[in-house]
Design a protein around this motif. Structure first.
Motif, short mmCIF file in Angstrom:
data_model
loop_
_atom_site.label_atom_id
_atom_site.label_comp_id
_atom_site.label_asym_id
_atom_site.label_seq_id
_atom_site.Cartn_x
_atom_site.Cartn_y
_atom_site.Cartn_z
N GLY A 126 58.33 36.27 59.60
CA GLY A 126 58.38 37.35 60.59
C GLY A 126 57.55 37.04 61.82
N VAL A 127 56.37 36.49 61.61
CA VAL A 127 55.52 36.14 62.75
C VAL A 127 56.18 35.05 63.60
CG1 VAL A 127 53.33 35.02 63.37
CG2 VAL A 127 53.36 36.87 61.70
N LEU A 179 59.43 34.26 63.82
CA LEU A 179 60.61 34.78 64.50
C LEU A 179 60.22 35.73 65.63
CD1 LEU A 179 63.04 35.37 61.51
CD2 LEU A 179 63.23 33.67 63.32
N GLY A 180 59.20 36.53 65.45
CA GLY A 180 58.73 37.42 66.51
C GLY A 180 58.19 36.64 67.70
N THR A 181 57.46 35.57 67.44
CA THR A 181 56.94 34.73 68.51
C THR A 181 58.07 34.08 69.28
OG1 THR A 181 54.95 34.29 67.22
CG2 THR A 181 55.42 32.78 69.02
N TYR A 182 59.06 33.57 68.58
CA TYR A 182 60.21 32.94 69.22
C TYR A 182 60.97 33.95 70.08
CZ TYR A 182 64.72 30.68 69.81
OH TYR A 182 65.86 30.16 70.34
N GLN A 183 61.22 35.12 69.53
CA GLN A 183 61.93 36.16 70.28
C GLN A 183 61.13 36.60 71.49
OE1 GLN A 183 65.03 37.23 69.75
NE2 GLN A 183 64.89 38.52 71.57
N GLY A 184 59.82 36.73 71.36
CA GLY A 184 58.98 37.11 72.50
C GLY A 184 59.00 36.06 73.59
N THR A 185 59.00 34.80 73.21
CA THR A 185 59.07 33.72 74.19
C THR A 185 60.39 33.76 74.94
OG1 THR A 185 57.66 32.36 72.78
CG2 THR A 185 58.90 31.22 74.48
N GLN A 186 61.48 33.96 74.21
CA GLN A 186 62.80 34.02 74.85
C GLN A 186 62.89 35.21 75.81
OE1 GLN A 186 65.14 31.69 74.68
NE2 GLN A 186 63.76 30.52 73.39
N THR A 187 62.36 36.34 75.40
CA THR A 187 62.39 37.53 76.26
C THR A 187 61.55 37.31 77.51
OG1 THR A 187 62.69 38.92 74.31
CG2 THR A 187 61.96 40.01 76.31
#
Length: 100
Positions: free
Chosen positions: A70-71, A73-81
């Protein structure tokens, strides 16, 4: 105190009485073992995986792996956003008015 003394052994045995087992104890134990084995053999691979994951030894590792996933995937999604937001702001600053 001679360890081969039979009277001494008898006195020790009498001082430590063993409780009697409930009726049909052995039959019930073997029935439960057979039920458990039948349940694990008849299930699918998903059932076997579920039984393995829910054992206390593996449950903590499973929770830790899920939290780590979860951490990440959240980091990856935050970077993309954040990258998408930066690109949008750049285009808004640099592009001419008709492209906005």
């Amino acid at each position: 105190m001679n360890p081969d003394d039979t009277r001494f052994r008898e006195v020790l045995r009498a001082a430590r009485p063993s409780p009697s087992l409930p009726p049909r104890f052995h039959d019930n134990v073997w029935r439960r073992i057979e039920d458990t084995e039948a349940h694990t053999k008849s299930g699918s691979w998903l059932d076997a995986l579920t039984l393995l994951v829910f054992r206390p030894r593996f449950a903590y590792a499973t929770v830790a792996a899920l939290v780590l996933a979860g951490v990440l995937l959240g980091t990856y999604q935050g970077t993309q956003t954040a990258r998408q937001n930066e690109q949008t702001r750049y285009v808004a600053l640099v592009a001419p008015n008709p492209l906005r």
